[in-house]
Design a protein around this motif. Structure first.
Motif, PDB file in Angstrom:
ATOM      1  N   PHE A 157       0.828  -1.209   0.000  1.00  0.00           N
ATOM      2  CA  PHE A 157       0.000   0.000   0.000  1.00  0.00           C
ATOM      3  C   PHE A 157       0.862   1.258   0.000  1.00  0.00           C
ATOM      4  N   THR A 158       1.947   1.226   0.741  1.00  0.00           N
ATOM      5  CA  THR A 158       2.776   2.423   0.896  1.00  0.00           C
ATOM      6  C   THR A 158       3.965   2.446  -0.060  1.00  0.00           C
ATOM      7  N   GLU A 159       4.047   1.445  -0.930  1.00  0.00           N
ATOM      8  CA  GLU A 159       5.112   1.345  -1.937  1.00  0.00           C
ATOM      9  C   GLU A 159       6.499   1.183  -1.309  1.00  0.00           C
ATOM     10  N   VAL A 160       6.526   0.540  -0.143  1.00  0.00           N
ATOM     11  CA  VAL A 160       7.807   0.110   0.428  1.00  0.00           C
ATOM     12  C   VAL A 160       8.200  -1.184  -0.274  1.00  0.00           C
ATOM     13  N   PRO A 161       9.381  -1.281  -0.844  1.00  0.00           N
ATOM     14  CA  PRO A 161       9.773  -2.514  -1.545  1.00  0.00           C
ATOM     15  C   PRO A 161       9.667  -3.731  -0.640  1.00  0.00           C
ATOM     16  N   VAL A 162       9.084  -4.821  -1.148  1.00  0.00           N
ATOM     17  CA  VAL A 162       8.958  -6.023  -0.316  1.00  0.00           C
ATOM     18  C   VAL A 162      10.319  -6.626  -0.006  1.00  0.00           C
ATOM     19  N   ALA A 163      11.363  -6.182  -0.686  1.00  0.00           N
ATOM     20  CA  ALA A 163      12.711  -6.618  -0.334  1.00  0.00           C
ATOM     21  C   ALA A 163      13.073  -6.203   1.087  1.00  0.00           C
ATOM     22  N   ALA A 164      12.369  -5.204   1.632  1.00  0.00           N
ATOM     23  CA  ALA A 164      12.625  -4.771   3.009  1.00  0.00           C
ATOM     24  C   ALA A 164      12.093  -5.767   4.029  1.00  0.00           C
TER      25      ALA A 164
END
Length: 226
Positions: A157-164
């Motif tokens: 939703f917040t466009e934080v990369p799922v790599a995080a």
């Protein structure tokens, strides 16, 4: 990314190194004097007493530069063997940058699952720096499945990369409920005429059991030729 003391020494100027030496010595002294059991007793009796290293924590960016502030603050927390009262106080009273450093360090402290309220608070925020820090190794170890799945969706939703998301592949594998949630989200995006993020497809592919194909998302978007 957090850097080691050796790396910091190689990059910091003389004044910053001297400040860091004193700050870490104060943190170590507090840990030695208090000890794990004494910490619990001291902070329970006087929850608002702040040892001197906590003041250094807030000043890390000013003395060592913003680029190194996360690493310096993390070193202070580890050197002090920071108890829950300290990390909670530093998080609650801190700036976004100070909160991020707490979140990045939780997995290096002996707190068990007692610091989960801090992670949960960060995941309710819309600050992508906090969301990215909140889904690190501590969350991977301690967040319950339902909360962890929603943390993955929060990243989308917040466009934080799922790599995080630490240990995403391990926790997502075979998770049919996460697959359902991701598929529903993809369908909602497609129905609204919005593109399905590639990170969603990446996360969805990871939910497949070992040796099985990834579950499908919505129908692929039409190409320019079609």
């Amino acid at each position: 990314m957090l850097t080691s003391r050796e790396e910091l020494d190689a990059e910091l100027g003389e004044a910053a190194r001297a400040w860091l030496d004193v700050a870490l010595a104060e943190a170590a002294d507090d840990a030695t004097r208090s000890g794990a059991a004494a910490d619990a007793s001291r902070t329970a009796a006087s929850p608002y007493a702040s040892p001197s290293w906590e003041l250094r924590y807030a000043a890390a960016g000013r003395h060592c530069g913003q680029r190194h502030a996360d690493s310096v603050r993390s070193l202070l927390l580890v050197e002090a063997r920071a108890p829950l009262a300290s990390v909670t106080r530093l998080y609650d009273q801190g700036t976004a940058a100070e909160r991020r450093a707490v979140l990045l360090t939780l997995h290096l402290l002996d707190l068990g699952d007692t610091a989960l309220p801090l992670v949960e608070d960060a995941l309710r925020a819309n600050d992508t720096r906090l969301v990215a820090a909140a889904v690190g190794p501590y969350a991977a170890e301690h967040l319950a499945p339902h909360a962890w799945r929603h943390a993955v969706l929060k990243c989308l939703f917040t466009e934080v990369p799922v790599a995080a998301v630490a240990r995403l592949a391990d926790r997502a594998r075979g998770d049919t409920e996460l697959a359902r949630m991701l598929t529903d989200f993809a369908a909602e995006r497609t129905a609204a005429g919005r593109p399905v993020p590639e990170d969603l497809r990446t996360a969805l592919a990871l939910t497949a059991p070992a040796g099985h194909p990834a579950p499908p998302t919505a129908a692929p978007a039409p190409t320019e030729e079609s």
